[in-house]
Enzyme design. Structure first.
Site, PDB file in Angstrom:
ATOM      1  CG  HIS A  56      -1.967  -1.016   1.223  1.00 52.88           C
ATOM      2  ND1 HIS A  56      -3.025  -0.983   2.100  1.00 52.88           N
ATOM      3  CD2 HIS A  56      -2.164  -2.111   0.445  1.00 52.88           C
ATOM      4  CE1 HIS A  56      -3.824  -2.003   1.875  1.00 52.88           C
ATOM      5  NE2 HIS A  56      -3.312  -2.714   0.874  1.00 52.88           N
ATOM      6  CD  GLU A  58      -2.067   4.086   3.300  1.00 47.98           C
ATOM      7  OE1 GLU A  58      -3.239   4.318   3.629  1.00 47.98           O
ATOM      8  OE2 GLU A  58      -1.745   3.284   2.404  1.00 47.98           O
ATOM      9  CB  CYS A  86      -6.470  -0.441   5.290  1.00 46.41           C
ATOM     10  SG  CYS A  86      -4.768  -1.070   5.215  1.00 46.41           S
ATOM     11  CB  CYS A  89      -1.865   1.464   6.310  1.00 45.72           C
ATOM     12  SG  CYS A  89      -1.520   0.684   4.707  1.00 45.72           S
TER      13      CYS A  89
END
Length: 149
Positions: A56, A58, A86, A89
């Site tokens: 992701h 992040e 999410c 993260c």
């Protein structure tokens, strides 16, 4: 006085990363990490490119910022990300002890708030910065994806 380096300024940089993700077929989430009004990390989703569910924006940004700083803690740093982090993260952001998270669009289904994931108690959160733009890009991505299938 107008502050040139405000949350909108850095969110625009994160949006550029989200657009790069969009252009490469990735879910359009972009992130930048800032310390002292300086971008030290830029990232976007790479889950398809790397065939890695943990890639992701992040997570990529956390790793790049930690490498830049030479340590695992991101105290004094701000993460600007186009979509609410999410659970995964948010957990990584908890452990990084990041000082501030600024996000654009809310993720009502998988966001850390819906999942009731806790952040570090000293982490400040600001939501809704450029929310319309971030949300529109995400919606456009999924509309185009559905039309291709």
């Amino acid at each position: 006085m107008i502050e040139p380096f405000d949350d909108s300024y850095f969110m625009k940089k994160a949006m550029q990363e989200a657009e790069a993700a969009f252009d490469s077929g990735e879910i359009p989430v972009g992130a930048v990490v800032v310390v002292d009004n300086r971008i030290i990390a830029r990232a976007h989703n790479l889950t398809e490119t790397l065939n890695d569910v943990t890639a992701h924006a992040e997570m990529q940004a956390i790793t790049a910022a930690a490498n830049f700083l030479g340590g695992k803690y991101l105290t004094g740093c701000t993460l600007y990300v186009t979509l609410e982090p999410c659970q995964m993260c948010a957990g990584a952001l908890y452990w990084s002890q990041i000082s501030k998270i600024v996000y654009g669009a809310t993720d009502e289904n998988r966001g850390f708030k819906t999942m009731r994931t806790k952040l570090h108690p000293k982490t400040e959160v600001v939501s809704g910065v450029m929310e319309q733009e971030a949300s529109s890009l995400m919606k456009r991505f999924f509309i185009e994806k559905r039309n291709l299938n």
